[in-house]
Design an enzyme around this catalytic site. Structure first.
Site, PDB file in Angstrom:
ATOM      1  N   ASN A  43       1.012  -0.815  -0.038  1.00  0.00           N
ATOM      2  CA  ASN A  43      -0.131  -0.053   0.361  1.00  0.00           C
ATOM      3  C   ASN A  43       0.796   1.034  -0.209  1.00  0.00           C
ATOM      4  O   ASN A  43       2.101   1.839   0.485  1.00  0.00           O
ATOM      5  CB  ASN A  43      -0.681  -0.994   0.996  1.00  0.00           C
ATOM      6  CG  ASN A  43      -0.256  -0.472   2.408  1.00  0.00           C
ATOM      7  OD1 ASN A  43       0.282  -0.586   2.548  1.00  0.00           O
ATOM      8  ND2 ASN A  43      -1.015   0.562   3.564  1.00  0.00           N
ATOM      9  N   GLU A  45       0.202   5.103   0.992  1.00  0.00           N
ATOM     10  CA  GLU A  45      -0.256   6.547   0.989  1.00  0.00           C
ATOM     11  C   GLU A  45      -0.318   7.362   0.189  1.00  0.00           C
ATOM     12  O   GLU A  45       0.739   8.024   0.012  1.00  0.00           O
ATOM     13  CB  GLU A  45      -0.252   6.467   2.595  1.00  0.00           C
ATOM     14  CG  GLU A  45      -1.307   4.790   2.799  1.00  0.00           C
ATOM     15  CD  GLU A  45      -1.759   4.879   4.220  1.00  0.00           C
ATOM     16  OE1 GLU A  45      -1.332   5.791   5.320  1.00  0.00           O
ATOM     17  OE2 GLU A  45      -2.392   3.811   4.872  1.00  0.00           O
ATOM     18  N   CYS A  54      -3.796   0.794  -2.580  1.00  0.00           N
ATOM     19  CA  CYS A  54      -4.021  -0.880  -1.970  1.00  0.00           C
ATOM     20  C   CYS A  54      -2.960  -1.511  -2.493  1.00  0.00           C
ATOM     21  O   CYS A  54      -2.619  -1.021  -3.558  1.00  0.00           O
ATOM     22  CB  CYS A  54      -6.079  -1.694  -1.700  1.00  0.00           C
ATOM     23  SG  CYS A  54      -6.712  -0.642  -0.746  1.00  0.00           S
ATOM     24  N   GLU A  56      -3.625  -4.603  -2.803  1.00  0.00           N
ATOM     25  CA  GLU A  56      -3.483  -5.267  -4.142  1.00  0.00           C
ATOM     26  C   GLU A  56      -3.898  -4.504  -5.528  1.00  0.00           C
ATOM     27  O   GLU A  56      -3.307  -5.331  -6.630  1.00  0.00           O
ATOM     28  CB  GLU A  56      -5.302  -5.910  -4.012  1.00  0.00           C
ATOM     29  CG  GLU A  56      -4.897  -6.775  -2.263  1.00  0.00           C
ATOM     30  CD  GLU A  56      -5.648  -5.594  -0.815  1.00  0.00           C
ATOM     31  OE1 GLU A  56      -4.929  -4.914  -1.335  1.00  0.00           O
ATOM     32  OE2 GLU A  56      -6.355  -6.400  -0.539  1.00  0.00           O
ATOM     33  N   CYS A  91     -10.265  -5.138   0.706  1.00  0.00           N
ATOM     34  CA  CYS A  91     -11.013  -3.714   1.267  1.00  0.00           C
ATOM     35  C   CYS A  91     -12.596  -4.201  -0.667  1.00  0.00           C
ATOM     36  O   CYS A  91     -11.667  -5.161  -1.254  1.00  0.00           O
ATOM     37  CB  CYS A  91     -10.680  -2.771   0.896  1.00  0.00           C
ATOM     38  SG  CYS A  91     -10.596  -1.557  -0.917  1.00  0.00           S
ATOM     39  N   CYS A  94     -10.959  -3.476  -3.449  1.00  0.00           N
ATOM     40  CA  CYS A  94     -10.001  -4.431  -4.494  1.00  0.00           C
ATOM     41  C   CYS A  94     -10.628  -5.674  -4.949  1.00  0.00           C
ATOM     42  O   CYS A  94      -9.690  -6.514  -5.697  1.00  0.00           O
ATOM     43  CB  CYS A  94      -8.523  -5.129  -2.507  1.00  0.00           C
ATOM     44  SG  CYS A  94      -8.197  -4.036  -3.093  1.00  0.00           S
TER      45      CYS A  94
HETATM   46  N1  THU Z   1      -5.537  -1.320   2.093  1.00  0.00           N
HETATM   47  C1  THU Z   1      -4.229  -2.486   1.427  1.00  0.00           C
HETATM   48  O1  THU Z   1      -3.568  -2.106   1.023  1.00  0.00           O
HETATM   49  N2  THU Z   1      -5.248  -3.363   1.420  1.00  0.00           N
HETATM   50  C2  THU Z   1      -7.037  -3.372   1.045  1.00  0.00           C
HETATM   51  O2  THU Z   1      -7.569  -4.854   0.900  1.00  0.00           O
HETATM   52  C3  THU Z   1      -7.723  -2.918   2.460  1.00  0.00           C
HETATM   53  C4  THU Z   1      -6.701  -2.281   3.131  1.00  0.00           C
HETATM   54  C5  THU Z   1      -4.943   0.023   3.020  1.00  0.00           C
HETATM   55  C6  THU Z   1      -5.400   0.954   2.374  1.00  0.00           C
HETATM   56  C7  THU Z   1      -4.281   2.238   4.085  1.00  0.00           C
HETATM   57  O3  THU Z   1      -3.583   2.248   3.027  1.00  0.00           O
HETATM   58  C8  THU Z   1      -4.598   1.109   4.579  1.00  0.00           C
HETATM   59  O4  THU Z   1      -4.477   0.121   4.394  1.00  0.00           O
HETATM   60  C9  THU Z   1      -5.010   1.500   6.534  1.00  0.00           C
HETATM   61  O5  THU Z   1      -6.711   1.291   5.865  1.00  0.00           O
END
Ligand code: THU
Length: 132
Positions: A43, A45, A54, A56, A91, A94
């Site tokens: 991920n 940000e 994300c 994925e 999520c 994803c």
């Molecule tokens: N996140 C992912 O990378 N994948 C997911 O399926 C769930 C959430 C990340 C997004 C964000 O950077 C952090 O996790 C917290 O939500």
């Protein structure tokens, strides 16, 4: 080492690179494509929060860029920085992104607390899904 062990090892290596200063939740994903190649993502940000990506999504983007068209397996690991893994189900967005390259044989594998592993099919995670 099983093939899942090596896929999880790649997902953990990707997770080590996560850029997640806002949530401190570090995620790594590793996709095994139809050619037997592994593609990783973490991920990433952003100070403008909705611009974050994300793990994925980044792994899938890497797969497509490198010529993969189908996800055979995808391993996902996540958890707070410096802490153990917690089961990190993908999520909603994803799930839809995985669906795009998944079929009935695709397996989504998660590793959480105490090394506990769980396997899902995309239809478990996204039933009655949207398709064109
Ligand atoms: N996140 C992912 O990378 N994948 C997911 O399926 C769930 C959430 C990340 C997004 C964000 O950077 C952090 O996790 C917290 O939500």
């Amino acid at each position: 080492m099983t093939s899942d062990d090596s896929l999880f090892a790649s997902a953990k290596r990707a997770r080590d690179k996560a850029h997640a200063p806002y949530s401190s939740f570090h995620v790594g994903a590793a996709v095994l494509d139809e050619h037997g190649h592994i593609h990783m993502g973490c991920n990433v940000e952003n100070a403008a929060y909705p611009e974050g990506i994300c793990a994925e999504a980044n792994a899938i983007g890497s797969m497509v860029t490198e010529g993969g068209t189908r996800i055979r397996r995808i391993a996902i690991v996540g958890g707070k920085a410096g802490k153990g893994l917690e089961t990190c189900t993908p999520c909603g967005g994803c799930r839809q992104k995985i669906l795009e390259f998944a079929d009935n044989e695709t397996v989504i594998i998660l590793e959480g607390e105490n090394g506990q592993r769980r396997n899902f099919k995309i239809n478990d995670l996204l039933p009655e899904s949207f398709r064109l």
